[in-house]
Design a protein around this motif. Structure first.
Motif, mmCIF file in Angstrom:
data_model
loop_
_atom_site.group_PDB
_atom_site.id
_atom_site.type_symbol
_atom_site.label_atom_id
_atom_site.label_comp_id
_atom_site.label_asym_id
_atom_site.label_seq_id
_atom_site.Cartn_x
_atom_site.Cartn_y
_atom_site.Cartn_z
ATOM 1 N N VAL A 99 0.982 -1.045 -0.190
ATOM 2 C CA VAL A 99 -0.866 -0.066 -0.057
ATOM 3 C C VAL A 99 0.708 1.165 -0.280
ATOM 4 C CG1 VAL A 99 -2.173 -0.960 1.052
ATOM 5 C CG2 VAL A 99 -0.178 0.020 2.537
ATOM 6 N N PRO A 100 0.496 2.405 -0.542
ATOM 7 C CA PRO A 100 -1.074 2.369 -1.152
ATOM 8 C C PRO A 100 -0.767 1.727 -2.579
ATOM 9 C CG PRO A 100 0.586 4.416 -1.315
ATOM 10 C CD PRO A 100 1.389 3.753 -0.642
ATOM 11 N N ARG A 101 -1.998 1.102 -2.915
ATOM 12 C CA ARG A 101 -1.902 0.740 -3.793
ATOM 13 C C ARG A 101 -1.607 1.080 -5.422
ATOM 14 N NH1 ARG A 101 -5.754 2.388 -7.661
ATOM 15 N NH2 ARG A 101 -7.285 3.476 -6.779
ATOM 16 N N ASP A 102 -2.009 2.729 -5.545
ATOM 17 C CA ASP A 102 -0.874 3.055 -6.575
ATOM 18 C C ASP A 102 0.209 4.696 -6.006
ATOM 19 O OD1 ASP A 102 -0.274 4.666 -8.629
ATOM 20 O OD2 ASP A 102 -1.959 4.632 -10.257
ATOM 21 N N ALA A 103 1.559 4.635 -5.788
ATOM 22 C CA ALA A 103 1.853 5.833 -5.677
ATOM 23 C C ALA A 103 1.720 7.037 -6.518
ATOM 24 C CB ALA A 103 3.440 5.215 -5.337
ATOM 25 N N ALA A 104 1.487 6.761 -7.577
ATOM 26 C CA ALA A 104 0.977 7.990 -8.955
ATOM 27 C C ALA A 104 0.123 8.622 -8.428
ATOM 28 C CB ALA A 104 0.991 7.087 -9.679
ATOM 29 N N ARG A 137 1.590 8.317 3.264
ATOM 30 C CA ARG A 137 2.364 8.026 4.027
ATOM 31 C C ARG A 137 2.349 6.967 4.792
ATOM 32 N NH1 ARG A 137 2.167 12.129 8.665
ATOM 33 N NH2 ARG A 137 0.044 12.639 7.606
ATOM 34 N N TYR A 138 3.434 6.202 5.351
ATOM 35 C CA TYR A 138 3.427 4.907 5.484
ATOM 36 C C TYR A 138 3.829 4.365 6.733
ATOM 37 C CZ TYR A 138 4.719 0.374 4.643
ATOM 38 O OH TYR A 138 4.767 -1.473 4.559
ATOM 39 N N ALA A 139 2.239 3.114 7.782
ATOM 40 C CA ALA A 139 3.323 2.725 9.071
ATOM 41 C C ALA A 139 2.884 0.495 8.730
ATOM 42 C CB ALA A 139 2.027 3.021 9.711
ATOM 43 N N ARG A 140 3.464 0.574 9.295
ATOM 44 C CA ARG A 140 3.463 -0.957 9.788
ATOM 45 C C ARG A 140 3.348 -1.207 11.090
ATOM 46 N NH1 ARG A 140 6.900 -4.389 5.562
ATOM 47 N NH2 ARG A 140 5.722 -5.763 5.145
ATOM 48 N N ILE A 141 2.261 -2.543 11.376
ATOM 49 C CA ILE A 141 2.335 -3.117 12.607
ATOM 50 C C ILE A 141 2.891 -4.365 12.328
ATOM 51 C CG2 ILE A 141 0.858 -3.822 14.342
ATOM 52 C CD1 ILE A 141 -0.854 -0.461 13.440
ATOM 53 N N SER A 142 3.582 -5.053 13.334
ATOM 54 C CA SER A 142 3.537 -6.519 12.878
ATOM 55 C C SER A 142 2.508 -7.803 12.769
ATOM 56 C CB SER A 142 5.004 -6.900 13.615
ATOM 57 O OG SER A 142 4.505 -6.765 15.145
ATOM 58 N N HIS A 143 1.833 -6.998 13.599
ATOM 59 C CA HIS A 143 0.789 -8.438 13.993
ATOM 60 C C HIS A 143 -0.114 -8.213 14.334
ATOM 61 C CE1 HIS A 143 3.569 -9.365 17.260
ATOM 62 N NE2 HIS A 143 2.619 -9.321 17.926
ATOM 63 N N VAL A 144 -1.135 -8.976 15.179
ATOM 64 C CA VAL A 144 -2.463 -8.196 15.685
ATOM 65 C C VAL A 144 -3.345 -10.225 16.217
ATOM 66 C CG1 VAL A 144 -5.047 -7.101 16.319
ATOM 67 C CG2 VAL A 144 -3.290 -5.737 15.042
ATOM 68 N N TYR A 145 -3.071 -10.334 17.460
ATOM 69 C CA TYR A 145 -3.480 -11.464 17.420
ATOM 70 C C TYR A 145 -4.682 -11.729 18.843
ATOM 71 C CZ TYR A 145 -0.158 -14.393 14.328
ATOM 72 O OH TYR A 145 0.323 -15.443 14.056
ATOM 73 N N PHE A 146 -5.710 -13.110 18.183
ATOM 74 C CA PHE A 146 -6.993 -12.831 19.411
ATOM 75 C C PHE A 146 -6.684 -14.075 19.369
ATOM 76 C CE2 PHE A 146 -7.945 -10.267 15.296
ATOM 77 C CZ PHE A 146 -8.523 -9.188 15.937
ATOM 78 N N TYR A 147 -7.285 -13.734 21.176
ATOM 79 C CA TYR A 147 -6.551 -15.008 21.971
ATOM 80 C C TYR A 147 -8.361 -15.689 22.558
ATOM 81 C CZ TYR A 147 -1.963 -14.248 21.587
ATOM 82 O OH TYR A 147 -0.695 -13.973 21.078
ATOM 83 N N ALA A 148 -8.345 -16.475 22.938
ATOM 84 C CA ALA A 148 -9.000 -17.504 23.345
ATOM 85 C C ALA A 148 -8.184 -18.328 24.460
ATOM 86 C CB ALA A 148 -9.566 -19.245 22.452
ATOM 87 N N ASP A 149 -8.906 -17.724 26.344
ATOM 88 C CA ASP A 149 -7.951 -18.365 26.662
ATOM 89 C C ASP A 149 -6.267 -17.942 26.808
ATOM 90 O OD1 ASP A 149 -10.006 -19.021 28.500
ATOM 91 O OD2 ASP A 149 -10.180 -20.711 27.012
ATOM 92 N N LEU A 166 -1.418 5.937 4.062
ATOM 93 C CA LEU A 166 -2.415 7.442 4.529
ATOM 94 C C LEU A 166 -1.914 8.190 2.926
ATOM 95 C CD1 LEU A 166 -5.042 8.293 6.443
ATOM 96 C CD2 LEU A 166 -3.247 9.521 7.338
ATOM 97 N N GLN A 167 -3.046 8.862 2.500
ATOM 98 C CA GLN A 167 -2.897 8.925 1.047
ATOM 99 C C GLN A 167 -3.744 10.501 0.308
ATOM 100 O OE1 GLN A 167 -3.258 6.906 -2.581
ATOM 101 N NE2 GLN A 167 -1.163 8.210 -3.233
ATOM 102 N N ARG A 168 -3.116 11.557 0.085
ATOM 103 C CA ARG A 168 -4.144 12.700 -0.336
ATOM 104 C C ARG A 168 -4.179 12.215 -2.117
ATOM 105 N NH1 ARG A 168 -2.006 18.277 -0.121
ATOM 106 N NH2 ARG A 168 -3.633 18.660 1.859
ATOM 107 N N ARG A 169 -4.869 11.869 -2.648
ATOM 108 C CA ARG A 169 -5.226 12.091 -3.859
ATOM 109 C C ARG A 169 -4.832 12.686 -4.494
ATOM 110 N NH1 ARG A 169 -7.779 6.143 -4.166
ATOM 111 N NH2 ARG A 169 -7.183 5.449 -2.943
ATOM 112 N N HIS A 170 -5.048 13.169 -5.880
ATOM 113 C CA HIS A 170 -4.331 14.308 -6.529
ATOM 114 C C HIS A 170 -5.876 15.272 -6.994
ATOM 115 C CE1 HIS A 170 -0.375 13.846 -8.527
ATOM 116 N NE2 HIS A 170 -1.222 12.559 -8.865
#
Length: 159
Positions: free
Chosen positions: A19-24, A29-41, A55-59
């Motif tokens: 992402v973004p799918r088309d930088a043109a 701007r870009y961010a990365r979160i390594s993981h989100v897990y959901f737990y059962a017990d 997060l992109q401001r398009r033309h």
């Protein structure tokens, strides 16, 4: 939580940003979160890996949030965001300026599937410039057991 920065450069041994799918389409701007897990017990039920966010401001002046991740169905359960969406909060300091909810598709037992999301967010140009981080607040999840799920790729039942 993750801080926004530039889209990472191409580097051997690391996959390109999805992402973004088309930088043109406009500056992003870009961010990365390594993981989100959901737990059962104490066990991980299922997860979302390598969450990439742009997060992109398009033309045309619109501001779009895009996300990409891998659904990790090699845990103890399966689930989706249909009832409990993942919420992205765009923050400037301690202030939440905008948010988007992603009702992500099913994370299936025995699957490692890519998932994508895109939503227009309501931010002014000044607010966009002040956004410095993205926050994923805690959320609950509904998970179902993999027991009885069809075998995948010749693996055992449930995976």
């Amino acid at each position: 939580m993750s801080l926004f920065g530039r889209i990472p450069p191409r580097t051997p041994g690391r996959s390109d940003a999805e992402v973004p799918r088309d930088a043109a389409l406009g500056p992003a701007r870009y961010a990365r979160i390594s993981h989100v897990y959901f737990y059962a017990d104490e066990d991980a039920a299922y997860g979302l890996l390598d969450i990439e966010i742009s997060l992109q401001r398009r033309h045309n002046g619109e501001i779009w949030l895009e996300a990409y991740c891998i659904g990790d169905g090699y845990q103890s359960c399966r689930g989706s965001g249909a009832e409990h969406p993942l919420r992205f909060e765009l923050c400037s300091g301690d202030n939440c300026l905008a948010q988007a909810e992603w009702r992500y598709p099913p994370v299936l037992c025995g699957h490692f599937d890519p998932m994508m999301f895109a939503a227009r967010v309501r931010l002014s140009a000044a607010e966009l410039e002040s956004v410095d981080r993205i926050y994923l607040p805690a959320t609950s999840a509904a998970a179902e057991s993999c027991t009885g799920a069809p075998a995948v790729f010749g693996g055992p039942e449930g995976h």
